[in-house]
Design a protein around this motif. Structure first.
Motif, short mmCIF file in Angstrom:
data_model
loop_
_atom_site.label_atom_id
_atom_site.label_comp_id
_atom_site.label_asym_id
_atom_site.label_seq_id
_atom_site.Cartn_x
_atom_site.Cartn_y
_atom_site.Cartn_z
N LEU A 1 5.11 6.54 -32.78
CA LEU A 1 5.03 7.81 -32.06
C LEU A 1 5.38 8.98 -32.99
CD1 LEU A 1 6.88 6.63 -28.84
CD2 LEU A 1 4.44 7.17 -29.03
N PRO A 2 4.95 10.19 -32.63
CA PRO A 2 5.33 11.35 -33.46
C PRO A 2 6.84 11.62 -33.40
CG PRO A 2 4.04 12.03 -31.53
CD PRO A 2 4.02 10.54 -31.56
N THR A 3 7.47 11.28 -32.26
CA THR A 3 8.93 11.41 -32.19
C THR A 3 9.51 10.18 -31.51
OG1 THR A 3 8.70 12.59 -30.10
CG2 THR A 3 9.06 13.95 -32.05
N GLY A 4 10.67 9.75 -31.99
CA GLY A 4 11.35 8.60 -31.40
C GLY A 4 10.68 7.29 -31.76
N SER A 5 11.09 6.23 -31.04
CA SER A 5 10.61 4.89 -31.33
C SER A 5 9.89 4.32 -30.11
CB SER A 5 11.82 4.00 -31.67
OG SER A 5 11.50 2.64 -31.46
N ALA A 6 8.72 3.74 -30.31
CA ALA A 6 8.00 3.12 -29.19
C ALA A 6 8.83 1.99 -28.59
CB ALA A 6 6.64 2.59 -29.66
N PHE A 7 9.62 1.28 -29.42
CA PHE A 7 10.48 0.20 -28.93
C PHE A 7 11.45 0.74 -27.88
CE2 PHE A 7 10.95 -3.77 -31.76
CZ PHE A 7 9.60 -3.81 -32.03
N ILE A 8 11.92 1.96 -28.07
CA ILE A 8 12.91 2.51 -27.14
C ILE A 8 12.22 3.23 -25.98
CG2 ILE A 8 14.73 4.28 -26.94
CD1 ILE A 8 15.66 3.42 -29.74
N ARG A 9 11.19 3.98 -26.29
CA ARG A 9 10.60 4.83 -25.26
C ARG A 9 9.60 4.12 -24.34
NH1 ARG A 9 8.21 9.94 -27.94
NH2 ARG A 9 7.78 10.38 -25.75
N PHE A 10 8.93 3.10 -24.87
CA PHE A 10 7.86 2.48 -24.07
C PHE A 10 7.91 0.95 -24.08
CE2 PHE A 10 6.33 6.73 -25.19
CZ PHE A 10 6.04 7.23 -23.92
N ALA A 11 9.12 0.42 -24.00
CA ALA A 11 9.28 -1.05 -24.09
C ALA A 11 8.72 -1.77 -22.86
CB ALA A 11 10.75 -1.41 -24.27
N GLY A 12 8.40 -1.00 -21.79
CA GLY A 12 7.88 -1.66 -20.58
C GLY A 12 6.36 -1.65 -20.53
N ASN A 13 5.74 -1.05 -21.52
CA ASN A 13 4.27 -0.94 -21.53
C ASN A 13 3.57 -2.26 -21.78
OD1 ASN A 13 4.42 1.82 -21.27
ND2 ASN A 13 3.14 2.24 -23.05
N GLU A 14 2.29 -2.24 -21.50
CA GLU A 14 1.43 -3.38 -21.86
C GLU A 14 0.96 -3.19 -23.30
OE1 GLU A 14 -0.68 -6.82 -20.64
OE2 GLU A 14 -0.04 -5.48 -19.04
N PHE A 15 1.20 -4.18 -24.15
CA PHE A 15 0.65 -4.18 -25.51
C PHE A 15 0.05 -5.55 -25.77
CE2 PHE A 15 4.32 -1.17 -25.93
CZ PHE A 15 3.60 -0.04 -26.26
N THR A 16 -0.79 -5.65 -26.79
CA THR A 16 -1.28 -6.98 -27.16
C THR A 16 -0.77 -7.28 -28.58
OG1 THR A 16 -3.40 -5.96 -27.77
CG2 THR A 16 -3.31 -7.10 -25.66
N CYS A 17 0.46 -7.74 -28.66
CA CYS A 17 1.13 -7.95 -29.95
C CYS A 17 0.97 -9.41 -30.40
CB CYS A 17 2.61 -7.61 -29.85
SG CYS A 17 2.91 -5.99 -29.09
N ALA A 18 1.21 -9.64 -31.68
CA ALA A 18 1.01 -10.98 -32.25
C ALA A 18 1.69 -12.11 -31.44
CB ALA A 18 1.46 -11.01 -33.70
N PRO A 19 2.98 -11.96 -31.06
CA PRO A 19 3.59 -13.11 -30.36
C PRO A 19 2.88 -13.50 -29.07
CG PRO A 19 5.11 -11.23 -30.48
CD PRO A 19 3.95 -10.90 -31.35
N SER A 20 2.46 -12.49 -28.27
CA SER A 20 1.81 -12.87 -27.01
C SER A 20 0.43 -13.47 -27.27
CB SER A 20 1.74 -11.69 -26.04
OG SER A 20 0.95 -10.66 -26.57
#
Ligand code: GP9
Length: 408
Positions: free
Chosen positions: A91-110
Motif C-alpha cells: 500500500l502507499p501507506t501502512g501495511s496490507a498485513f495490518i490494514r487488510f488482513a481480512g481480505n480475500e487474496f490468492t497467496c502461495a500457501p492457499s
C-alpha cells in the motif's frame, strides 16, 4: 481492475507452454526471506575475506537473479512477505498485513494447500508483530511457528540467531513429516542496527570497524554462514535433493550514509547507483541436483516470486489473482516501485517528488554505465507503472478479489 487481471491471467496461461513449466511438480519448497539482505554484498570481499562465501558458491549451483528488486514500502518486512506470497503491490501507506488482513487474496500457501501441500511459516518472534497471526490465518497456512515454538539457545538481537532458527525449523519440518511441503522461513539476525555478539563478528572490516555499515557486513556474513549450515543440514537429512530452495532479501538496510559505501567500494557512488543499491536484493532458486543453474540478468521483482514458483511446480494460475509474471519466462516485463519508479532492464525511471512523469529522471541502462536520457523514453513505462499501482490499491482497498471470485 477485472480486465487488468484477465489480461494478466492470459499472459500467465501462455507461459504454461514454456520449457520449465511443471518440471518440478510435487517438489518440496523451502523459502528463506532474509532480513535486510541486500545484493551489494554478494561476491564482495573485505579484509581479504569473502563476505558471503556460501551464497557465492550457491550462485554456480542455482538460478541466480542479480537484478532482482525489492518493491517494499512502509510495511517493510510485511510488504516483502505480501509481495512475494500474494503477488500484489504494497500500500502507499501502512501495511496490507495490518490494514487488510481480512481480505480475500490468492497467496502461495492457499494455492498450494489446494494442491495437497502442507504449508507452514516459521519466524522466531512474537506472532502478533505485523499482525502475522491474523494474516497467516487468512492466507491459510496450516501452521505458524513463532518464538513460542523455538528454544532460545543462541540469543542474538531481537531473539534467536538464524543458525539455530534454521536448525530448529528443519526439525519442525521433520517432525511434521508431511510431503510435499511449502515452508516460508523469515530470518531476523540481520535486523537494524546489526549489532552482532562479539564472537560472531568474524570479518576484519578495517576502517569500517565501529560504523553501522561495518556492523551490517558482519551481520550479513553471519547470515551467510547460517545459510551454509542450513544447506548442510538439508543434505544430511536427505531433503536437499527433493526440495526447491529460494532465498531472497526482504528490503534494504536503511543505511544511507553514502560516505561509508564509498569507503567500502573504494569509489564514488552516483545517484542512480544509490537508487539501485537500495532496491536490489539477491534472489536464488536452487533446484534439485543443481539443475538449470545460471545467472539470469533480466530485471525482476518480489511480486514475481509466486508466479515463478507456480511455473516450476506446474500449477496454473488463471484462477488466481497474481500481479507478477514468472521470472523464468521469456516474456518482457518491468519492475514497478511503490514510488512510481520502474525498470525493465533497459531503462530505469526515478520519479520526481511532484509525481509528474515529465519531471522524473530517466536512465538508459543499455550501454554499461547508466546514462541520463530524455524522460520521454520512460513515459510509457511510467504510465503503466502508475496503472499497476492503482489497480493494486483499488483491489486491496475494496476487497475486489472477493467480488471477482463471486462473479466466477
Ligand atoms: C519482525 C521482523 C522485522 O518480526 O520481521 O520486521 P521489519 O522491522 O524489518 O519490518
Amino acid at each position: 481492475s477485472k480486465a487488468w487481471f484477465t489480461e494478466r491471467q492470459r499472459l500467465q496461461k501462455q507461459m504454461e507452454s514454456e520449457p520449465l513449466f511443471g518440471q518440478y511438480k510435487g517438489k518440496n519448497v523451502l523459502i528463506v526471506q532474509a532480513e535486510a539482505f541486500q545484493e551489494f554484498v554478494i561476491g564482495q570481499s573485505i579484509g581479504g575475506e569473502e563476505i558471503t562465501p556460501n551464497l557465492n558458491k550457491l550462485i554456480g549451483q542455482s538460478i541466480y537473479f542479480p537484478n532482482f528488486y525489492h518493491q517494499t514500502a512502509q510495511g517493510r518486512t510485511s510488504d516483502a512477505d505480501f509481495l512475494t506470497s500474494c503477488s500484489m503491490h504494497p500500500l502507499p501507506t501502512g501495511s496490507a498485513f495490518i490494514r487488510f488482513a481480512g481480505n480475500e487474496f490468492t497467496c502461495a500457501p492457499s494455492i498450494l494447500k489446494s494442491q495437497g501441500y502442507d504449508t507452514t511459516v516459521h519466524h522466531s518472534y512474537d506472532g502478533s508483530f505485523w499482525n502475522r497471526n491474523n494474516m497467516y490465518h487468512n492466507m491459510e497456512y496450516d501452521q505458524f511457528y513463532t518464538i513460542k515454538d523455538y528454544t532460545i539457545d543462541e540469543p542474538i538481537g531481537w531473539s534467536l540467531g538464524d543458525e539455530s532458527f534454521f536448525r530448529q525449523t528443519v526439525e519442525q519440518l521433520k517432525e511434521r513429516d508431511k510431503s510435499p511441503f511449502y515452508a516460508l522461513s523469515i530470518t531476523l539476525s540481520s535486523h537494524h542496527p546489526f549489532k552482532m555478539p562479539y564472537s560472531n563478528q568474524e570479518l576484519d572490516v578495517g576502517t569500517l570497524q565501529g560504523t553501522i555499515l561495518g556492523d551490517y557486513l558482519q551481520a550479513t556474513h553471519y547470515v551467510d554462514s547460517a545459510v551454509g549450515a542450513l544447506i548442510e543440514d538439508l543434505k544430511a537429512e536427505g531433503m536437499w535433493e527433493n526440495t526447491i530452495l529460494m532465498f531472497y532479501g526482504d528490503h534494504d538496510n536503511s543505511v544511507y550514509d553514502w560516505k561509508l559505501y564509498e569507503k567500502f567500494f573504494g569509489q564514488p557512488v552516483s545517484d542512480i547507483d544509490k537508487d539501485r543499491i537500495v532496491r536490489k536484493v539477491p534472489f536464488f532458486i536452487h533446484l534439485p541436483n543443481d539443475e538449470n543453474a545460471g545467472v539470469v540478468e533480466k530485471a525482476v521483482g518480489q511480486i514475481d516470486t509466486t508466479p515463478t514458483l507456480m511455473h516450476l511446480l506446474g500449477i496454473p494460475t488463471e484462477k488466481s489473482y497474481l500481479m507478477g509474471l514468472s521470472m523464468l519466462s521469456e516474456a518482457p516485463k518491468s519492475v514497478v516501485f511503490r514510488n512510481g519508479g520502474f525498470t525493465d532492464g533497459k531503462v530505469y525511471f526515478v520519479p520526481s517528488s511532484d509525481g509528474i512523469i515529465a519531471n522524473g529522471t530517466c536512465y538508459d541502462l543499455t550501454n554499461g554505465d547508466p546514462a541520463k536520457t530524455d524522460s520521454s523514453a520512460c513515459a510509457a513505462g511510467a504510465e503503466s507503472a502508475k496503472q499497476d499501482l492503482n489497480v493494486s490499491d483499488r483491489v486491496i482497498e475494496n476487497d475486489l478479489i472477493a467480488t471477482f471470485k463471486e462473479e466466477e
